[in-house]
Design a protein around this motif. Sequence first.
Motif, short mmCIF file in Angstrom:
data_model
loop_
_atom_site.label_atom_id
_atom_site.label_comp_id
_atom_site.label_asym_id
_atom_site.label_seq_id
_atom_site.Cartn_x
_atom_site.Cartn_y
_atom_site.Cartn_z
N LEU A 268 39.98 78.11 21.58
CA LEU A 268 39.55 78.52 22.92
C LEU A 268 38.07 78.22 23.14
O LEU A 268 37.63 78.06 24.28
CB LEU A 268 39.83 80.00 23.15
CG LEU A 268 41.23 80.32 23.66
CD1 LEU A 268 41.51 81.81 23.55
CD2 LEU A 268 41.43 79.83 25.08
N GLY A 269 37.30 78.11 22.06
CA GLY A 269 35.87 77.82 22.16
C GLY A 269 35.55 76.34 22.26
O GLY A 269 34.40 75.97 22.46
N ASN A 270 36.56 75.48 22.12
CA ASN A 270 36.33 74.03 22.20
C ASN A 270 36.02 73.60 23.63
O ASN A 270 36.46 74.24 24.59
CB ASN A 270 37.57 73.26 21.74
CG ASN A 270 37.74 73.27 20.24
OD1 ASN A 270 36.83 73.65 19.50
ND2 ASN A 270 38.89 72.84 19.77
N SER A 271 35.32 72.50 23.74
CA SER A 271 35.15 71.86 25.04
C SER A 271 36.47 71.18 25.39
O SER A 271 37.28 70.89 24.48
CB SER A 271 34.03 70.82 24.99
OG SER A 271 34.44 69.71 24.22
N PRO A 272 36.71 70.86 26.66
CA PRO A 272 37.94 70.14 27.00
C PRO A 272 38.06 68.81 26.24
O PRO A 272 39.16 68.45 25.80
CB PRO A 272 37.81 69.91 28.50
CG PRO A 272 36.98 71.07 28.97
CD PRO A 272 35.98 71.29 27.86
N GLU A 273 36.97 68.10 26.04
CA GLU A 273 37.01 66.83 25.31
C GLU A 273 37.40 67.05 23.85
O GLU A 273 38.22 66.32 23.29
CB GLU A 273 35.66 66.12 25.38
CG GLU A 273 35.26 65.70 26.77
CD GLU A 273 34.68 66.84 27.63
OE1 GLU A 273 34.28 67.90 27.08
OE2 GLU A 273 34.67 66.67 28.86
N GLN A 274 36.80 68.07 23.22
CA GLN A 274 37.15 68.38 21.83
C GLN A 274 38.63 68.76 21.73
O GLN A 274 39.31 68.38 20.77
CB GLN A 274 36.30 69.55 21.31
CG GLN A 274 34.86 69.23 21.08
CD GLN A 274 34.07 70.49 20.79
OE1 GLN A 274 34.22 71.52 21.47
NE2 GLN A 274 33.21 70.43 19.78
#
Length: 169
Positions: free
Chosen positions: A138-144
């Motif tokens: 949930l803490g990832n960026s959309p790209e990650q």
Amino acid sequence: MTSTPTPGLTWFNSAEPAPARDALHEVCASTAWSDRLLDGRPYADADALCQGSDLATSALTSMDLAEAMSAHPPIGRPKPGDPASTREQRGMAGASEELREELLELNLAYQERFGHVFLICATGQSAEAMRDAARERLGNSPEQEWERVRAELRKINRIRLTRLAHEGA
């Protein structure tokens, strides 16, 4: 050293396009992925088939990935009558009701944040490990997260293709 194709792979390599596509659709719902694998036939062995899958998965666009994910049920909610999702989500079998509810909330938060189902290779994972992965991602960026989804899809496809190569359609 070349290994001998397994019965399932022999079937897949020689099957007419329609039944081979149907079998691939059970592995991954992406049409682009299936097309690339069909175009790559024949495969020498299951490893070559899995390598072809990895390349096809790497080439998927975001629309292709969305199509692939559309067939994956949320973690903790395998599709009724779908032996693959039930088998793969076996780690949820002994989960407490509290853990199931927490994972449902995480699934909803994930879907709201990223706009798609939380995809994880659930095979061999405990319910707690899947919950922890959902929390972390949930803490990832959309790209990650798109790259993580692609990596998880590669793993899922490899497991399913290996089964197809050994057992057939």
